[in-house]
Write an enzyme that holds these catalytic residues in place. Structure first.
Site, mmCIF file in Angstrom:
data_model
loop_
_atom_site.group_PDB
_atom_site.id
_atom_site.type_symbol
_atom_site.label_atom_id
_atom_site.label_comp_id
_atom_site.label_asym_id
_atom_site.label_seq_id
_atom_site.Cartn_x
_atom_site.Cartn_y
_atom_site.Cartn_z
ATOM 1 N N GLU B 36 -11.274 10.922 8.072
ATOM 2 C CA GLU B 36 -9.966 10.282 7.969
ATOM 3 C C GLU B 36 -8.877 11.342 7.810
ATOM 4 O OE1 GLU B 36 -10.877 7.722 4.662
ATOM 5 O OE2 GLU B 36 -12.433 6.756 5.857
ATOM 6 N N SER B 66 -13.123 3.787 7.841
ATOM 7 C CA SER B 66 -14.385 3.052 7.980
ATOM 8 C C SER B 66 -15.533 4.005 7.719
ATOM 9 C CB SER B 66 -14.533 2.518 9.414
ATOM 10 O OG SER B 66 -13.367 1.883 9.865
ATOM 11 N N GLU B 67 -15.810 4.250 6.454
ATOM 12 C CA GLU B 67 -16.831 5.253 6.135
ATOM 13 C C GLU B 67 -18.185 4.898 6.754
ATOM 14 O OE1 GLU B 67 -14.610 4.126 4.028
ATOM 15 O OE2 GLU B 67 -13.496 5.915 3.465
ATOM 16 N N GLN B 89 -12.836 11.651 2.554
ATOM 17 C CA GLN B 89 -11.543 12.094 1.997
ATOM 18 C C GLN B 89 -11.695 12.449 0.512
ATOM 19 O OE1 GLN B 89 -7.575 9.743 2.206
ATOM 20 N NE2 GLN B 89 -7.764 11.117 3.951
ATOM 21 N N PHE B 90 -12.442 11.642 -0.194
ATOM 22 C CA PHE B 90 -12.933 11.980 -1.525
ATOM 23 C C PHE B 90 -14.390 11.556 -1.536
ATOM 24 C CE2 PHE B 90 -8.458 12.017 -2.266
ATOM 25 C CZ PHE B 90 -8.260 12.966 -3.261
ATOM 26 N N ASP B 92 -15.962 10.145 -3.630
ATOM 27 C CA ASP B 92 -16.086 8.811 -4.228
ATOM 28 C C ASP B 92 -16.215 7.721 -3.155
ATOM 29 O OD1 ASP B 92 -14.515 9.422 -7.248
ATOM 30 O OD2 ASP B 92 -14.294 10.791 -5.578
ATOM 31 N N HIS B 136 -11.533 9.155 -8.091
ATOM 32 C CA HIS B 136 -11.248 10.457 -7.484
ATOM 33 C C HIS B 136 -11.825 11.554 -8.375
ATOM 34 C CE1 HIS B 136 -8.345 7.904 -5.412
ATOM 35 N NE2 HIS B 136 -8.217 8.839 -4.483
HETATM 36 C C1 LIG Z 1 -12.624 3.277 1.205
HETATM 37 C C2 LIG Z 1 -11.521 4.260 1.154
HETATM 38 N N1 LIG Z 1 -11.472 5.281 2.030
HETATM 39 C C3 LIG Z 1 -10.489 6.192 1.982
HETATM 40 C C4 LIG Z 1 -9.509 6.103 1.046
HETATM 41 C C5 LIG Z 1 -8.406 7.158 0.976
HETATM 42 N N2 LIG Z 1 -7.098 6.576 1.317
HETATM 43 C C6 LIG Z 1 -6.258 6.127 0.362
HETATM 44 S S1 LIG Z 1 -4.892 5.413 0.984
HETATM 45 C C7 LIG Z 1 -5.374 5.764 2.581
HETATM 46 C C8 LIG Z 1 -4.526 5.350 3.732
HETATM 47 C C9 LIG Z 1 -4.236 3.888 3.656
HETATM 48 O O1 LIG Z 1 -3.468 3.479 4.747
HETATM 49 P P1 LIG Z 1 -2.984 1.989 4.852
HETATM 50 O O2 LIG Z 1 -4.104 1.058 4.577
HETATM 51 O O3 LIG Z 1 -2.277 1.819 6.136
HETATM 52 O O4 LIG Z 1 -1.980 1.822 3.617
HETATM 53 P P2 LIG Z 1 -0.605 2.613 3.371
HETATM 54 O O5 LIG Z 1 -0.934 3.765 2.496
HETATM 55 O O6 LIG Z 1 -0.041 2.985 4.673
HETATM 56 O O7 LIG Z 1 0.243 1.620 2.644
HETATM 57 C C10 LIG Z 1 -6.616 6.416 2.594
HETATM 58 C C11 LIG Z 1 -7.320 6.865 3.792
HETATM 59 C C12 LIG Z 1 -9.600 5.026 0.128
HETATM 60 N N3 LIG Z 1 -8.692 4.853 -0.848
HETATM 61 N N4 LIG Z 1 -10.587 4.124 0.203
#
Ligand SMILES: Cc1ncc(C[n+]2csc(CCOP(=O)(O)OP(=O)(O)O)c2C)c(N)n1
Ligand SMILES: [Mg+2]
Lengths: 376, 335
Positions: B36, B66-67, B89-90, B92, B136
């Site tokens: 990601e 989509s892990e 990304q983490f 976790d 995290h």
């Molecule tokens: C399962 C999962 N994978 C990765 C992350 C890391 N992460 C946190 S916010 C984010 C982007 C989210 O994008 P979106 O759903 O469009 O929301 P926005 O931040 O744009 O409001 C990611 C990849 C996470 N929190 N949960």
């Protein structure tokens, strides 16, 4: 284009509700003034926290809802006190805006107090979660706010569960979940909505489509112009709202809520907006690495405060002079001052900030508490 | 004349990882990166910075959030001849890809009687102490240590980070890499890295500091806490040997047993929760293999059986620390 509208009678073929029959037609001028004030408050919350962080008064990452406030304000305004919400990282103002219509300071309000929300931001013992987890990872069973985790889309199944329990108990409530468009790629998003659709559960899934998921644009997330079309595959309505226009959001979400409350099951409401700053404040200075400045400039053009003021002027319930009195719109956190906001807005939040700054930290031993419920 | 080593030739842990991945991308045309925000952004921490500019979307994929699909697709790529580096990304968020890792990927070689092997590396920022809170901060390596077919590594220095990452990317098996994010940019541990290609083989522990009175076995960030405790122990007249296992699976038992023959005392430190954490496995193996060398009951210092709370006082309360390690080691030494 039936795919992106509800199948209720209020909707005309172009996907717009017909005038005279829109949920917003039932709003009074006072409602409009209240909505505008709530937009100001949500914006002020955002810029004030950035200022507080720059002053070194708070730690932790801030996920700005700047430019996206109309989605929170417009979607929450029509809910009943007993309805459930499930906010995520970009929805921090939702915790205090919930059931705001019952009175900002009403002690019986089914939403968090500004003191509670600020306490959470500052990591103090007076936070509803006693600062065990950070940022938006709070909630309240009694106020009917589902506690989020970091796992994106992770609370949608719980939203289905709480309204199923209400239904089993004879209560007619709706759950509104908030999701970034990027989070819709999680398997659990699909699994939860599918089940909600099968059971006709009153779950309204709001997609805050701000065009970016951290550093990834929508075209790497899903190959649709309107995400709402995904609803077709679940056999449920999918609506598209102008996420900059609090009234359009209100109308579309209310359509979905009424649909759900009448026993017709879930809907997806896609609110189109734009993330005005970095993914979090840690990302503000490097976001230009992945998105062009012109795009950002364009995306910030339709400030929800401005859109609402223009509407109200056109309706004759706000004068240009009144609109110009507090010109917060179009300004970033570094440009804006308290004078750009109505005093009752800055005073309300200052109360929360002052409370949080003085509040105590939790005792270290709390770190080992509440792994299990003890006793009895 | 020898060239003087200037301070700016020292590299941090993050740069070491970045170099390892970039050099393997250059060396192995069949290698692909998926994760990601790893493209234009270069990943949340910048580990993949510049890769998309060099290799394009053919080899560097900004994936949907989509892990499960990321790991599963990577598995298919590996099934069909590619090597894939997957970034979480983490670490976790690895739980969202759990089934694809433990049931699909980890078992592939076994259930195909060796026909298929999956050269995949799943890596991501891990570990507590940084105020990252419940989601995290995790060290969830025990979930995977309990799933046969996965190798697991956790480097604590820039040199090891680069060498182990390269070894992982050349290994024919799936390897999970716990990168300690609190070490990514830590100035104190920066070091000069060899110009030439090198690997640190998987499954080899490292004696970080020699000593005679007690062996402290650990990995990750707690290597530094163990070294801090060793300083305190010195003030009390005891000399501690500190071992960084570096690879969790497969474990280098011999290095620890050799140490115990000398010190006869064992303290294990691990920031994962106590129950079924890897510290328990270390203790069991050493009681099985080195019981007769031990002069005191071995102990483990771990996180309490709690998640990692956010606010600093709470976080430190539940985690191992220099003070907690010192206290435990003193007891063992004075037993
Ligand atoms: C399962 C999962 N994978 C990765 C992350 C890391 N992460 C946190 S916010 C984010 C982007 C989210 O994008 P979106 O759903 O469009 O929301 P926005 O931040 O744009 O409001 C990611 C990849 C996470 N929190 N949960
Ligand atoms: Mg988004």
């Amino acid at each position: 284009m039936a795919t992106t509208t509800t199948d209720t009678a209020q909707t005309s073929p172009d996907g717009q509700s017909s005038p005279g029959n829109r949920p917003s037609d039932r709003l009074t001028p006072d409602d409009y003034r209240e909505l505008l004030k709530q937009l100001y408050l949500a914006r002020y919350f955002d810029v004030r926290l950035i200022k507080e962080k720059k002053r070194g008064r708070l730690r932790g990452t801030l996920y700005s809802s700047h430019n996206q406030e109309a989605i929170l304000v417009g979607s929450l305004y029509g809910l009943e006190p007993m309805d459930w919400i499930s906010p995520i990282h970009r929805d921090m103002p939702a915790f205090f805006l919930k059931d705001f219509r019952s009175g900002w300071d009403n002690p019986d309000r089914m939403g968090m107090t500004i003191e509670e929300v600020c306490s959470q931001v500052w990591g103090k013992a007076t936070s509803p979660g006693r600062a065990r987890d950070n940022w938006s990872h709070i909630g309240s069973k009694s106020k009917r706010i589902i506690h989020s985790t970091s796992m994106l889309a992770g609370t949608i199944p719980a939203a289905a569960g709480v309204v199923l329990a209400d239904r089993l108990n004879g209560l007619n409530t709706v759950a509104v979940t908030y999701n970034g468009e990027g989070s819709t790629a999680q398997g659990v998003f699909h699994e939860a909505i599918n089940f909600a659709a099968v059971e006709k559960l009153p779950v309204v899934t709001i997609i805050e489509n701000n065009q970016w998921a951290y550093g990834t644009p929508t075209h790497y997330e899903y190959p649709l112009e309107d995400f709402a079309r995904r609803a077709d595959g679940y056999g449920i309505p999918g609506l598209v709202a102008d996420g900059q226009d609090v009234i359009d959001v209100y109308n579309k979400v209310m359509q979905a809520v009424e649909h759900a409350r009448s026993g017709n099951g879930p809907s997806i409401v896609e609110c189109k907006t734009f993330r005005a700053y970095g993914h979090g404040d840690h990302d503000d200075d490097r976001a230009e690495k992945y998105r062009p400045a012109e795009e950002v400039e364009k995306g910030r053009k339709r400030d929800p405060l401005h859109v609402m003021k223009a509407r109200m002027i056109e309706m004759g319930i706000l004068t240009q002079e009144e609109a110009d009195k507090h010109p917060a719109e179009g300004k970033g956190a570094s440009e804006v001052t308290d004078a750009d906001f109505p005093p009752e807005v800055s005073e309300y939040l200052s109360r929360g900030v002052n409370f949080a700054v003085k509040a105590p930290l939790p005792d270290e031993t709390e770190g080992a508490m509440w792994v299990f419920k003890e006793g009895e | 004349m020898a060239v003087a080593v200037t301070p700016d030739t020292k590299k941090n842990y993050l740069t070491a990882l970045k170099e390892a991945i970039a050099e393997e991308m250059a060396r192995n045309p069949d290698m692909i990166c998926m994760g990601e925000d790893i493209g234009a952004l270069g990943g949340a921490f910048g580990v993949t910075d510049g890769l998309i500019a060099q290799y394009g979307r053919e080899r560097v994929y900004d994936m949907p959030i989509s892990e499960a699909a990321i790991v599963g697709t990577a598995c298919g790529l590996c099934l069909n001849g590619k090597t894939v580096m997957v970034e979480m990304q983490f670490i976790d968020f690895i739980s969202c890809g759990f089934d694809q890792i433990v049931n699909m990927t980890a078992t592939y070689h076994y259930r195909t009687a060796g026909e298929v092997n999956i050269p995949m590396v799943i890596r991501g920022p891990a570990g507590a102490y940084g105020g990252g809170a419940l989601y995290h901060s995790q060290m969830n390596e025990a979930w995977f240590a309990n799933s046969p077919g996965l190798k697991i590594i956790c480097p604590s220095t820039p040199y090891d980070a680069k060498g182990l990452m390269k070894a992982a990317l050349r290994d024919p098996n799936p390897v999970i890499v716990y990168e300690i994010k609190d070490l990514y940019r830590k100035r104190e541990i920066e070091e000069v890295l060899p110009e030439e290609d090198y690997v640190v083989p998987l499954g080899k522990a490292k004696v970080v500091q020699e000593g005679d009175d007690v062996t402290i076995v650990t990995y990750g960030q707690n290597v530094y806490h163990a070294l801090g405790a060793a300083e305190k122990l010195k003030e009390e007249g005891f000399s501690a040997e500190v071992i960084d296992i570096r690879t969790i699976v497969p474990l280098d038992e011999d290095t620890i047993v050799e140490s115990l023959k000398k010190t006869n005392r064992l303290v294990v430190v691990n920031e994962a929760p106590r129950t079924c954490g890897f510290a328990g496995e270390l203790l069991s193996r050493m009681t099985e293999r080195a019981f007769e060398y031990l002069d005191a009951p071995p102990v483990r210092i771990t996180r309490m059986d709690t998640p990692v709370p956010w606010v600093k006082p709470l976080e430190l309360y539940v985690l191992p620390s220099v003070a907690k390690i010192t206290e435990a080691a003193l007891k063992v030494c004075r037993y």
